[in-house]
Scaffold this motif. Structure first.
Motif, mmCIF file in Angstrom:
data_model
loop_
_atom_site.group_PDB
_atom_site.id
_atom_site.type_symbol
_atom_site.label_atom_id
_atom_site.label_comp_id
_atom_site.label_asym_id
_atom_site.label_seq_id
_atom_site.Cartn_x
_atom_site.Cartn_y
_atom_site.Cartn_z
ATOM 1 N N LYS A 225 0.858 -1.196 0.000
ATOM 2 C CA LYS A 225 0.000 0.000 0.000
ATOM 3 C C LYS A 225 0.888 1.237 0.000
ATOM 4 N N ILE A 226 0.609 2.149 -0.926
ATOM 5 C CA ILE A 226 1.307 3.439 -0.987
ATOM 6 C C ILE A 226 0.241 4.512 -1.149
ATOM 7 N N ASP A 227 0.204 5.461 -0.195
ATOM 8 C CA ASP A 227 -0.801 6.535 -0.222
ATOM 9 C C ASP A 227 -2.209 5.959 -0.340
ATOM 10 N N ASN A 228 -2.445 4.875 0.448
ATOM 11 C CA ASN A 228 -3.757 4.215 0.496
ATOM 12 C C ASN A 228 -4.179 3.611 -0.845
ATOM 13 N N LYS A 229 -3.242 3.397 -1.737
ATOM 14 C CA LYS A 229 -3.525 2.744 -3.010
ATOM 15 C C LYS A 229 -2.823 1.384 -3.034
ATOM 16 N N THR A 230 -3.569 0.352 -3.409
ATOM 17 C CA THR A 230 -2.991 -0.996 -3.481
ATOM 18 C C THR A 230 -2.164 -1.136 -4.751
ATOM 19 N N HIS A 231 -0.956 -1.714 -4.610
ATOM 20 C CA HIS A 231 -0.091 -1.988 -5.749
ATOM 21 C C HIS A 231 0.247 -3.473 -5.758
ATOM 22 N N PHE A 232 -0.009 -4.139 -6.864
ATOM 23 C CA PHE A 232 0.431 -5.523 -7.059
ATOM 24 C C PHE A 232 1.695 -5.508 -7.895
ATOM 25 N N ILE A 233 2.721 -6.248 -7.442
ATOM 26 C CA ILE A 233 4.012 -6.251 -8.111
ATOM 27 C C ILE A 233 4.373 -7.693 -8.432
ATOM 28 N N LEU A 234 4.546 -7.983 -9.703
ATOM 29 C CA LEU A 234 4.954 -9.320 -10.140
ATOM 30 C C LEU A 234 6.363 -9.209 -10.700
ATOM 31 N N LEU A 235 7.337 -9.829 -9.993
ATOM 32 C CA LEU A 235 8.749 -9.724 -10.365
ATOM 33 C C LEU A 235 9.142 -10.828 -11.323
ATOM 34 N N GLY A 236 10.024 -10.474 -12.267
ATOM 35 C CA GLY A 236 10.538 -11.462 -13.219
ATOM 36 C C GLY A 236 12.017 -11.689 -12.998
ATOM 37 N N ASN A 237 12.728 -11.870 -14.092
ATOM 38 C CA ASN A 237 14.160 -12.156 -14.006
ATOM 39 C C ASN A 237 14.933 -10.961 -13.456
ATOM 40 N N LYS A 238 15.954 -11.260 -12.669
ATOM 41 C CA LYS A 238 16.834 -10.216 -12.160
ATOM 42 C C LYS A 238 18.028 -10.084 -13.094
ATOM 43 N N ILE A 239 18.432 -8.855 -13.318
ATOM 44 C CA ILE A 239 19.543 -8.560 -14.222
ATOM 45 C C ILE A 239 20.644 -7.918 -13.400
ATOM 46 N N PRO A 240 21.813 -8.494 -13.389
ATOM 47 C CA PRO A 240 22.879 -7.943 -12.541
ATOM 48 C C PRO A 240 23.358 -6.576 -13.029
ATOM 49 N N ALA A 241 24.045 -5.867 -12.153
ATOM 50 C CA ALA A 241 24.593 -4.557 -12.508
ATOM 51 C C ALA A 241 25.573 -4.702 -13.660
ATOM 52 N N GLY A 242 25.652 -3.645 -14.501
ATOM 53 C CA GLY A 242 26.528 -3.677 -15.661
ATOM 54 C C GLY A 242 26.406 -2.418 -16.491
ATOM 55 N N PRO A 243 27.225 -2.295 -17.531
ATOM 56 C CA PRO A 243 27.222 -1.064 -18.329
ATOM 57 C C PRO A 243 25.943 -0.906 -19.160
ATOM 58 N N LYS A 244 25.551 0.338 -19.321
ATOM 59 C CA LYS A 244 24.438 0.646 -20.196
ATOM 60 C C LYS A 244 24.923 0.638 -21.640
ATOM 61 N N LYS A 245 24.038 0.239 -22.562
ATOM 62 C CA LYS A 245 24.363 0.359 -23.978
ATOM 63 C C LYS A 245 24.360 1.835 -24.363
ATOM 64 N N PHE A 246 25.123 2.172 -25.393
ATOM 65 C CA PHE A 246 25.207 3.575 -25.817
ATOM 66 C C PHE A 246 23.826 4.156 -26.107
ATOM 67 N N ASP A 247 22.987 3.394 -26.821
ATOM 68 C CA ASP A 247 21.650 3.907 -27.176
ATOM 69 C C ASP A 247 20.766 4.117 -25.958
ATOM 70 N N GLU A 248 21.044 3.372 -24.858
ATOM 71 C CA GLU A 248 20.249 3.512 -23.652
ATOM 72 C C GLU A 248 20.579 4.788 -22.878
ATOM 73 N N THR A 249 21.711 5.384 -23.159
ATOM 74 C CA THR A 249 22.155 6.538 -22.362
ATOM 75 C C THR A 249 22.674 7.664 -23.236
ATOM 76 N N ARG A 250 22.281 7.676 -24.506
ATOM 77 C CA ARG A 250 22.823 8.661 -25.461
ATOM 78 C C ARG A 250 22.584 10.103 -24.992
#
Length: 668
Positions: free
Chosen positions: A601-626
């Motif tokens: 609950k955040i600010d009296n609003k219900t949030h459902f969170i469905l988690l998938g695969n975890k991706i470890p830390a690493g460099p961003k691709k150039f296009d992701e941070t241009r």
């Protein structure tokens, strides 16, 4: 042009990033100023630094005392600014046609507040606004001149006006005198009464006279383009501002008693209908009003002010006091009106009305009067001396000649070297006037004067304006500093655009190279695939919970959720589905454990969170941070440019003068 101005303002804003004191100019400038610093062979003085600091007061939220660190920060910014301007000058960026064109546009705007004309114009604007806060009611008698009037005819009309003034002051009825003697055609209907009006609704000579007398007083004969007027002021009161009304119109036919009687009965019946409690104004208007332009919109008219509509309508409309109040029928030349008050606006502020007032003043005879006053002041201030005998002889010589004939005559070698006038001792000859006429493509309308006299007056006006501009550039310190500030700002923009901003945007190879050398700046933290459902309606929450309870993360869950729940209720929830960093996400950062499905609950609003695969830390691709790469690349290019400039130019700081400036600033 607009983008350049935007970037220039951004650069100026850099000087305002920290708290600053209020800086006032020194009471006395040093008799022999010493430079604050020298860049190359150019001396830079303290007044320029102080000017830029004081201009940036607009960006501070509140007053603050400048300490040594803040002063040094601002001083370093100023040094960098002047270095870049110096480099732009050495590259010849101030010699290009584009720079000259743009700087001349800025100069036209910058010089206006400093001109004699501006101060006189501002005075007229304020005088008009102050008068507009009142409305006056007056009657007048107009005496026109006969066709081709001689001087004796003019005097006779003036004496007649004086006689009528005397008769009125001795007890004769002013309005009856208007009915008998006034040449204003409307006097046969209104006996000279003009109703209420305010400033800028009459010619300015008439307005000056009406606002310059007391209630009950009669003016001296006033000369306008219409003839001589005598004016009797009957009332004055505060301007009520503007109102908005709607109306129902029943048209009548003047001169047809039967049609007139029918219209009167019809409007009476409509008024009676409106008194019924169940009646609806808009419906009655649509059914009976004969104003085709407004009947289907409830009879609504634009906002009106005193003097903007016919007096009979105006009088009744402004007598209404309550929103929704309806007037009895009122007769005007258009027919019979029933009026309803819809809205009121108080008299506007000067800032709101300034554009309208200025537009009206510049379009009426006041503009000619202002220009005449400007020319007189300029002639006195800049030692204008005219060869009156020559000018008078030329006006007479060219009485009936066209522009082409005048240009041809002025090419006479016996004429062209003769002096017309001098300004501050500098002579101007007839050849200069000829060149002015030949190079000027504007149309000159001579009016009652001949072409030569009109062109000569325009030439004198332009010459005096140029002298005033030159005087300001040489003698007005504030204008000098403001002009230099904008000049340097344009040069700074051009240099930065070529070497930093545009270069960083267009140099794709440079972007990639910078990214590869600094890839450690562009790193993802630990991320996860996540589907986030934010509930808007709790009555659907149980169904969504059941739906997700046995599901693992899949991208197609979004469409399945929407098809299951949102077809019946599109506003039940919203969905976000992407790959997110745990630590920086406002919702995922609140997840306490690593379960696949979570509910928080955040600010009296219900949030459902469905988690998938975890991706470890690493460099961003150039296009992701241009975008971030380009921003950092611009900062790198700017820093590199400054390092190069500091290596190429010798910078000498006068520490004694710098300390004096610091003491001056911190003691304000």
């Amino acid at each position: 042009m607009n983008i350049k101005y935007f970037y220039f303002c951004c650069l100026a804003f850099a000087f305002a990033c920290s708290p600053k004191p209020i800086i006032q100019p020194a009471d006395k400038e040093p008799s022999a100023p010493v430079p604050l610093m020298t860049i190359g062979n150019e001396e830079v003085f303290a007044d320029e630094f102080l000017h830029i600091l004081s201009k940036n007061r607009a960006f501070q939220e509140k007053e603050a005392i400048m300490d040594q660190a803040i002063f040094e920060e601002n001083f370093e910014l100023f040094v960098n600014f002047k270095l870049k301007v110096k480099e732009a000058e050495n590259r010849g960026l101030d010699q290009t046609e584009e720079f000259e064109r743009e700087f001349s546009i800025f100069k036209e705007d910058l010089i206006r507040p400093f001109l004699i004309k501006n101060s006189l114009q501002e005075g007229e604007l304020m005088k008009a606004y102050n008068r507009m806060q009142e409305i006056v009611k007056a009657s007048h008698i107009l005496l026109q001149f006969p066709a081709n009037a001689s001087r004796e005819d003019t005097i006779a009309v003036f004496r007649m006006a004086q006689k009528l003034k005397t008769q009125s002051e001795e007890g004769a009825d002013f309005n009856e005198l208007a009915l008998e003697y006034s040449d204003d055609p409307s006097a046969q209907e209104n006996k000279g009464s003009l109703g209420y009006f305010t400033a800028l609704q009459m010619v300015h000579q008439f307005e000056d006279a009406a606002f310059g007398i007391e209630v009950g007083e009669i003016s001296e004969p006033i000369l306008t383009n219409y003839g001589y007027h005598i004016i009797k002021l009957e009332d004055r009161k505060p301007n009520p501002g503007e109102i908005r009304v709607s109306h129902i119109l029943v048209r009548s036919q003047s001169g047809d008693p039967v049609a007139e009687e029918r219209a009167l009965r019809r409007v009476g019946d409509i008024y009676t209908e409106l008194q019924k409690e169940e009646s609806v104004w808009e419906e009655v208007c649509a059914q009976y009003s004969e104003d085709q332009g407004t009947k289907n919109s409830g009879g609504l008219l634009p906002f009106i002010s005193i003097g903007s509509v016919i007096p009979d309508f105006e009088k009744v409309a402004f007598s209404l006091t309550e929103i929704g109040e309806i007037s009895p029928p009122v007769k005007t030349p258009y027919g019979y009106h029933i009026i309803r008050l819809e809205d009121k606006k108080p008299f506007a502020t000067f800032e709101e009305m300034e554009p309208m007032i200025k537009s009206k003043i510049l379009r009426d005879s006041r503009s000619t009067l202002i220009q005449s006053q400007v020319t007189s002041i300029q002639k006195s201030r800049f030692n204008f001396e005219e060869n009156e005998a020559l000018v008078d002889s030329l006006i007479s010589k060219f009485e009936n000649q066209s522009r082409a004939m005048i240009e041809q005559e002025l090419e006479n070698p016996n004429l062209e070297n003769q002096q017309l006038f001098s300004i501050n001792g500098v002579p101007t000859e007839l050849s200069d006037l000829r060149e002015f006429i030949q190079s000027n493509t504007q149309t000159i309308r001579p009016g009652t004067r001949n072409y030569f006299a009109t062109w000569y007056d325009k030439f004198v006006e332009v010459s005096l304006n140029q002298s005033e501009e030159k005087y300001l550039e040489e003698n007005n310190k504030e204008y000098q500093l403001t002009l230099k500030e904008y000049r340097d700002g344009i040069l700074l923009f051009t240099l930065m655009n070529e070497n930093v901003w545009q270069k960083a945007l267009e140099d794709s190879l440079g972007q990639v190279s910078f990214y590869e050398k600094n890839v450690d700046r562009y790193q993802w933290k630990e991320r996860t695939e996540a589907l986030i459902v934010k509930m808007a309606k709790d009555n659907v929450s149980a169904g969504v919970r059941r739906f997700l309870s046995d599901k693992s993360y899949q991208k197609n869950l979004v469409s399945r959720l929407e098809n299951t729940f949102l077809n019946d209720d599109p506003l039940a929830f919203t969905i976000d589905n992407n790959i997110y960093e745990f630590d920086s996400h406002p919702i995922l950062s609140r997840v306490m454990d690593k379960k696949s499905l979570q509910e928080i609950k955040i600010d009296n609003k219900t949030h459902f969170i469905l988690l998938g695969n975890k991706i470890p830390a690493g460099p961003k691709k150039f296009d992701e941070t241009r975008g971030k790469v380009i921003q950092d690349y611009q900062e790198y290019l700017d820093k590199s440019l400054l390092e190069t400039l500091k290596a190429n130019y010798i910078i000498r700081i006068n520490e004694e003068e710098k300390n004096r400036v610091y003491e001056f600033v911190t003691n304000q």
